[in-house]
Design a protein around this motif. Structure first.
Motif, short mmCIF file in Angstrom:
data_model
loop_
_atom_site.label_atom_id
_atom_site.label_comp_id
_atom_site.label_asym_id
_atom_site.label_seq_id
_atom_site.Cartn_x
_atom_site.Cartn_y
_atom_site.Cartn_z
N PRO A 1 -9.45 6.63 -4.08
CA PRO A 1 -9.37 7.99 -3.53
C PRO A 1 -9.58 7.98 -2.02
CG PRO A 1 -11.48 7.65 -4.64
CD PRO A 1 -10.66 6.42 -4.91
N LEU A 2 -8.71 8.74 -1.33
CA LEU A 2 -8.86 8.90 0.12
C LEU A 2 -9.44 10.26 0.47
CD1 LEU A 2 -5.54 7.35 1.49
CD2 LEU A 2 -7.82 6.32 1.40
N ALA A 3 -9.00 11.32 -0.22
CA ALA A 3 -9.54 12.67 -0.01
C ALA A 3 -9.46 13.40 -1.33
CB ALA A 3 -8.74 13.41 1.07
N ALA A 4 -10.35 14.34 -1.57
CA ALA A 4 -10.41 15.03 -2.86
C ALA A 4 -10.51 16.53 -2.63
CB ALA A 4 -11.60 14.53 -3.67
N HIS A 5 -10.21 17.32 -3.73
CA HIS A 5 -10.37 18.78 -3.66
C HIS A 5 -11.83 19.14 -3.42
CE1 HIS A 5 -6.31 19.91 -4.80
NE2 HIS A 5 -6.33 19.03 -5.81
N THR A 6 -12.05 20.20 -2.68
CA THR A 6 -13.42 20.71 -2.53
C THR A 6 -13.80 21.47 -3.78
OG1 THR A 6 -12.57 22.70 -1.48
CG2 THR A 6 -13.19 20.88 -0.03
N MET B 1 -0.46 6.38 -12.79
CA MET B 1 -1.70 5.72 -12.44
C MET B 1 -2.73 6.67 -11.86
SD MET B 1 -0.94 2.70 -13.33
CE MET B 1 -2.44 1.98 -12.75
N LEU B 2 -2.28 7.87 -11.40
CA LEU B 2 -3.21 8.77 -10.73
C LEU B 2 -4.15 9.40 -11.75
CD1 LEU B 2 -0.83 10.56 -8.19
CD2 LEU B 2 -2.27 8.52 -7.87
N PRO B 3 -5.40 9.70 -11.35
CA PRO B 3 -6.35 10.32 -12.28
C PRO B 3 -5.95 11.74 -12.59
CG PRO B 3 -7.28 10.23 -10.08
CD PRO B 3 -6.00 9.45 -10.03
N ARG B 4 -6.30 12.14 -13.80
CA ARG B 4 -6.02 13.51 -14.19
C ARG B 4 -6.99 14.45 -13.49
NH1 ARG B 4 -5.71 10.53 -18.86
NH2 ARG B 4 -7.86 11.12 -19.39
N ALA B 5 -6.68 15.68 -13.51
CA ALA B 5 -7.53 16.67 -12.84
C ALA B 5 -8.93 16.64 -13.43
CB ALA B 5 -6.92 18.06 -12.99
N ALA C 1 -5.74 16.46 -2.73
CA ALA C 1 -6.21 15.10 -3.03
C ALA C 1 -5.17 14.08 -2.56
CB ALA C 1 -6.46 14.94 -4.52
N GLN C 2 -5.64 12.97 -2.01
CA GLN C 2 -4.79 11.86 -1.59
C GLN C 2 -5.33 10.57 -2.19
OE1 GLN C 2 -4.35 11.77 2.65
NE2 GLN C 2 -3.32 13.77 2.76
N TRP C 3 -4.36 9.71 -2.56
CA TRP C 3 -4.75 8.47 -3.24
C TRP C 3 -4.05 7.28 -2.59
CZ3 TRP C 3 -8.46 9.50 -6.71
CH2 TRP C 3 -8.50 10.80 -7.21
N ALA D 1 0.84 -1.19 0.00
CA ALA D 1 0.00 0.00 0.00
C ALA D 1 0.88 1.24 0.00
CB ALA D 1 -0.92 0.00 1.21
N VAL D 2 0.53 2.18 -0.87
CA VAL D 2 1.24 3.46 -0.96
C VAL D 2 0.21 4.57 -0.98
CG1 VAL D 2 2.86 4.86 -2.29
CG2 VAL D 2 3.10 2.36 -2.27
N VAL D 3 0.41 5.60 -0.17
CA VAL D 3 -0.47 6.77 -0.16
C VAL D 3 0.27 7.92 -0.84
CG1 VAL D 3 -1.76 8.40 1.25
CG2 VAL D 3 -1.58 6.00 1.96
N LEU D 4 -0.34 8.51 -1.87
CA LEU D 4 0.24 9.59 -2.67
C LEU D 4 -0.65 10.82 -2.60
CD1 LEU D 4 1.05 7.54 -5.90
CD2 LEU D 4 2.60 7.99 -4.00
N ASP D 5 0.01 11.99 -2.80
CA ASP D 5 -0.83 13.18 -2.98
C ASP D 5 -1.08 13.37 -4.47
OD1 ASP D 5 1.46 14.21 -4.10
OD2 ASP D 5 1.90 15.61 -2.46
#
Length: 698
Positions: free
Chosen positions: A90-95, A55-59, A103-105, A21-25
């Protein structure tokens, strides 16, 4: 380090510890990682992880390509490439207004399977699926051939390219195979086979054919002990099977590279053999395959043995029942009859339904139909006891109500015997030799007299018969229903009704008119309609079969029996009767009447014997019974009946007179001069009857 490799029956699903498991911003910077992730990826906390950044989603998107495989270098393996499977969560996203946390993934990383691991996992899944399918599919049928067919269809094509099942000849007919020590003594027949389209098996023995004898050999001997014979190289069979080259193609398919022979072994007996072959599947059979096949075939062996035992019981019960039922078509003076019986399930099982036609004295006939609760051999055996009891009681010339009363007492006695036997054997295994109890039965007994055209019937919980007059509509006769047999203490009422010559009487069991979820009145309506549409010119057995097929529901819930009777009556010129006062001087007058009537019938050859019989019986009636004394002669196609009736209820007794006795020889002479004689009681006294054949008839 990776977890140790799974060493069970097959590869297990990947353990949780194999997942990193890896957590990224949002910029791909590692915020946190698991210990296992440090081994798989060269991504330190606080630094950007380039392989995972892709692998991270685009904006503006919510999720990445979950499960997308990516290849990264593994530092622990000298720069070798290791395939990984990544899942982005997704763990947290922009408001929405751009404020708040970044954002954290969470990226879950799992090492992808190698080709070998994938092959092992696929094989393990196939083996597990075969074992589960065998547990669910084998043993559900009580048919040997169907069980064999289910087995080969399970084995092909996932486990083998070709599978055959050969069953011992004795097993196919329900018998137990003999105990044999050598494989050369076994006689098998090909029962089922299945193959992949690619395999060549044109010369292989076909289903239904007997296997040629195979000489005993060390290769095949383990089969006799219930052990498998694994042949990783088919070339071994060519050398050790012990058959000539011309016969070998019947046993070994061309192109096969490995084989397993597994005996159908149950209760210490070899019931048959299952043989599997591989030609298109690349891997040869191994010990694990043999163990799996042994597990599957052991289930099939129990299924085959259960089916064999059921077949034997079914054949025995069916043979017993068919031997007990009368011929389907009978022709007696009072009626022509035809009957149909069919167990529930279209002949699969047997039960306790029966019908009977019993000739009685003075050309009368008894119609019997009954139903014992249950199915199988015990119900058939219980039916046999009841049928024998009815025949014995019918020979006593009892009226229908009295006969059913005696039969009811017998059923109560049967049940008492069974209960006493069970109490004696309580705590131990039930005695297999004990007689089956009749724990529920119905019966209808009817007597028809062709001289008077009257029928008397009584029922013990049984449906009333249906009568079709020659020029009328079917009528359900209202025979007063009594309780089923075995209740006790309740009399059975006799119902009398007239029957015109040419009428059809239909006796049946409730299985003919009952249906699952249907109303019995609907079945009765079908019966009346079918009887009304019967063509009287057709043979009676054709009418009975057509009615049976038309009335019985498509999904019967019980055994069914149908007895049809076409009623006859004797014409007045076949009967002569007189009545005399209690005066011995009238005996000579009785003799004259008998001789004169026989002369009119052109039966002078019977005059001497009949005159003597009538003289003896009339004399005894006048001397011991009183008046009036009735004398009646009845002539049919092959028999002459002589009856003498009187008001006494005393049973005559046959005895052998001594040389010094002046009398006592009358009944002895009657018994010696006639074919049959007997006595029946009536509402006004008794009737003694005799029978003689006419014109050499038996």
């Amino acid at each position: 380090m990776r977890e140790p490799e799974h060493r069970g029956r097959g590869p297990a699903p990947a353990p949780v510890s194999d997942t990193a498991a890896v957590v990224l911003d949002d910029e791909g910077v590692v915020i946190a990682r698991s210990e296992w992730a440090a081994t798989l990826l060269e991504c330190s906390p606080g630094r950007t992880c380039a392989p995972l950044l892709r692998m991270l989603p685009r904006a503006g998107t919510d999720a990445g390509p979950a499960g997308h495989p990516v290849t990264v270098p593994d530092g622990d393996h000298d720069g070798q490439k290791v395939p990984l499977v990544c899942t982005v969560v997704p763990l947290a996203a922009h408001t929405p207004d751009g404020l708040g946390t970044e954002a954290q993934w969470l990226v879950l990383v799992t090492p992808a399977e190698t080709a070998v691991e994938a092959a092992e996992r696929d094989a393990w899944r196939r083996r597990t699926g075969l074992s589960q399918a065998a547990a669910a599919g084998i043993g559900t049928s009580l048919d040997v051939i169907e069980t064999a067919g289910t087995l080969v269809n399970l084995l092909v094509p996932d486990f083998a390219d070709l599978a055959t099942v050969d069953i011992a000849e004795e097993v196919l007919v329900g018998d137990e195979p003999p105990h044999l020590d050598t494989s050369g003594d076994v006689r098998l027949r090909r029962t089922a086979a299945a193959q992949s389209p690619e395999i060549s098996a044109e010369d292989l023995l076909a289903v239904g054919e007997a296997l040629p004898p195979v000489t005993d050999s060390t290769l095949m001997r383990p089969l006799m002990q219930g052990l498998p014979v694994l042949v990783p190289d088919v070339a071994v069979l060519h050398a050790k099977l012990g058959v000539d080259p011309q016969t070998l193609p019947l046993f070994v398919p061309s192109g096969a590279h490995s084989s397993i022979a597994m005996p159908l072994y149950a209760r210490g007996l070899v019931l048959g053999c299952v043989t599997v072959w591989r030609s298109q599947l690349p891997s040869a059979f191994g010990e694990e395959d043999a163990a799996l096949l042994q597990d599957v075939v052991s289930r099939a062996a129990l299924g085959v043995d259960n089916a064999r035992r059921y077949t034997k019981e079914h054949r025995s019960a069916l043979a017993l029942q068919r031997s007990l039922l009368p011929h389907s078509a009978l022709d007696v003076a009072a009626a022509d009859t035809a009957g149909v019986y069919q167990p529930a399930g279209g002949g699969v099982g047997v039960g306790g339904d029966w019908f009977d036609v019993i000739p009685l004295s003075s050309l009368r006939v008894a119609f019997v139909v009954g139903d014992v609760v249950g199915h199988g051999l015990e119900a058939t055996a219980a039916m046999a006891r009841l049928r024998t009891a009815v025949q014995t009681l019918a020979d006593l010339d009892l009226d229908p109500g009295e006969l059913l009363t005696h039969l009811d007492d017998l059923v109560l006695g049967f049940s008492d015997e069974q209960m006493a036997g069970e109490s004696r054997s309580e705590g131990s295994e039930r005695d297999s030799r004990s007689e089956p109890a009749v724990l529920g039965a119905t019966c209808l007994y009817a007597v028809y007299d062709p001289v008077t055209g009257q029928c008397a019937a009584a029922a013990a919980g049984h449906p009333s018969p249906v009568l079709l007059p020659p020029d009328g509509e079917p009528v359900l006769l209202g025979v007063t229903p009594g309780p089923p047999l075995g209740v006790g203490g309740v009399p059975f009422e006799v119902t009398e009704f007239g029957v015109q010559p040419g009428s059809l009487l239909a006796f049946f069991t409730d299985g003919l008119v009952e249906s699952r979820g249907g109303d019995i009145e609907e079945g009765m309506e079908r019966l009346r309609g079918s009887l009304a549409g019967a063509d009287p010119s057709r043979p009676l057995d054709e009418i009975s079969r057509s009615m049976f097929d038309g009335v019985r529901p498509q999904e019967p819930v019980d055994d069914a029996a149908l007895l049809l009777a076409r009623i006859h009556a004797l014409s007045p010129d076949q009967i002569a009767e007189w009545e005399f006062a209690a005066d011995l001087s009238l005996v000579a007058h009785a003799r004259e009447r008998v001789v004169g009537q026989l002369s009119d019938w052109q039966l002078d050859e019977l005059g001497f014997v009949t005159e003597l019989v009538a003289s003896e019986l009339v004399t005894n009636a006048i001397r011991y019974a009183g008046e009036p004394v009735g004398l009646r002669l009845i002539r049919d196609r092959g028999v002459l009946v002589c009856e003498v009736s009187d008001p006494s209820s005393t049973q005559p007794r046959l005895r052998r007179a001594r040389e010094t006795d002046e009398g006592g020889r009358g009944l002895f002479l009657v018994a010696q001069l006639t074919d049959r004689w007997g006595c029946r009681f009536t509402s006004t006294g008794k009737t003694i009857w005799t029978e003689q054949p006419i014109g050499g008839a038996p």
